[in-house]
Write a protein that holds these residues in place. Structure first.
Motif, mmCIF file in Angstrom:
data_model
loop_
_atom_site.group_PDB
_atom_site.id
_atom_site.type_symbol
_atom_site.label_atom_id
_atom_site.label_comp_id
_atom_site.label_asym_id
_atom_site.label_seq_id
_atom_site.Cartn_x
_atom_site.Cartn_y
_atom_site.Cartn_z
ATOM 1 N N SER A 6 62.395 52.703 77.625
ATOM 2 C CA SER A 6 62.709 53.453 78.844
ATOM 3 C C SER A 6 62.758 54.955 78.581
ATOM 4 O O SER A 6 62.256 55.748 79.377
ATOM 5 N N LEU A 7 63.349 55.334 77.458
ATOM 6 C CA LEU A 7 63.413 56.757 77.121
ATOM 7 C C LEU A 7 62.020 57.327 76.826
ATOM 8 O O LEU A 7 61.729 58.469 77.186
ATOM 9 N N VAL A 8 61.166 56.523 76.202
ATOM 10 C CA VAL A 8 59.790 56.971 75.964
ATOM 11 C C VAL A 8 59.058 57.149 77.290
ATOM 12 O O VAL A 8 58.338 58.139 77.495
ATOM 13 N N LEU A 9 59.242 56.218 78.223
ATOM 14 C CA LEU A 9 58.615 56.345 79.539
ATOM 15 C C LEU A 9 59.113 57.592 80.272
ATOM 16 O O LEU A 9 58.320 58.298 80.914
ATOM 17 N N ILE A 10 60.397 57.864 80.176
ATOM 18 C CA ILE A 10 60.944 59.063 80.819
ATOM 19 C C ILE A 10 60.340 60.316 80.195
ATOM 20 O O ILE A 10 59.950 61.247 80.904
ATOM 21 N N ALA A 11 60.242 60.337 78.865
ATOM 22 C CA ALA A 11 59.694 61.513 78.194
ATOM 23 C C ALA A 11 58.225 61.734 78.548
ATOM 24 O O ALA A 11 57.814 62.852 78.878
ATOM 25 N N VAL A 12 57.429 60.679 78.501
ATOM 26 C CA VAL A 12 56.006 60.798 78.842
ATOM 27 C C VAL A 12 55.845 61.184 80.308
ATOM 28 O O VAL A 12 55.011 62.029 80.654
#
Length: 69
Positions: A6-12
């Motif tokens: 989820s954090l990777v999706l938010i960052a991307v």
């Protein structure tokens, strides 16, 4: 989907929505970024809601047994 994904999706999504400046026809990269931000935020919220049922870190609960005679 865990908190890490989820954090990777938010960052991307944030990079795609706010840091990339392109113009084109038929494909809006800013909209895709916003969608990834929303999906990541929903994933984080769901992970936090169900964290206690998964156990989390140190998820063992202690049980006290009282022997009455």
């Amino acid at each position: 989907m865990g908190i890490g994904v989820s954090l990777v999706l938010i960052a991307v999504g944030a990079v795609m929505a706010f840091a990339i400046h392109v113009t084109g026809n038929g494909f809006n990269i800013h909209t895709i970024g916003i969608i990834l931000l929303v999906v990541g935020a929903i994933g984080v919220l769901l992970s936090m809601m169900f964290w206690s049922s998964w156990g989390g870190f140190g998820g063992r609960s202690e049980t006290t047994v009282i022997d009455r005679r």
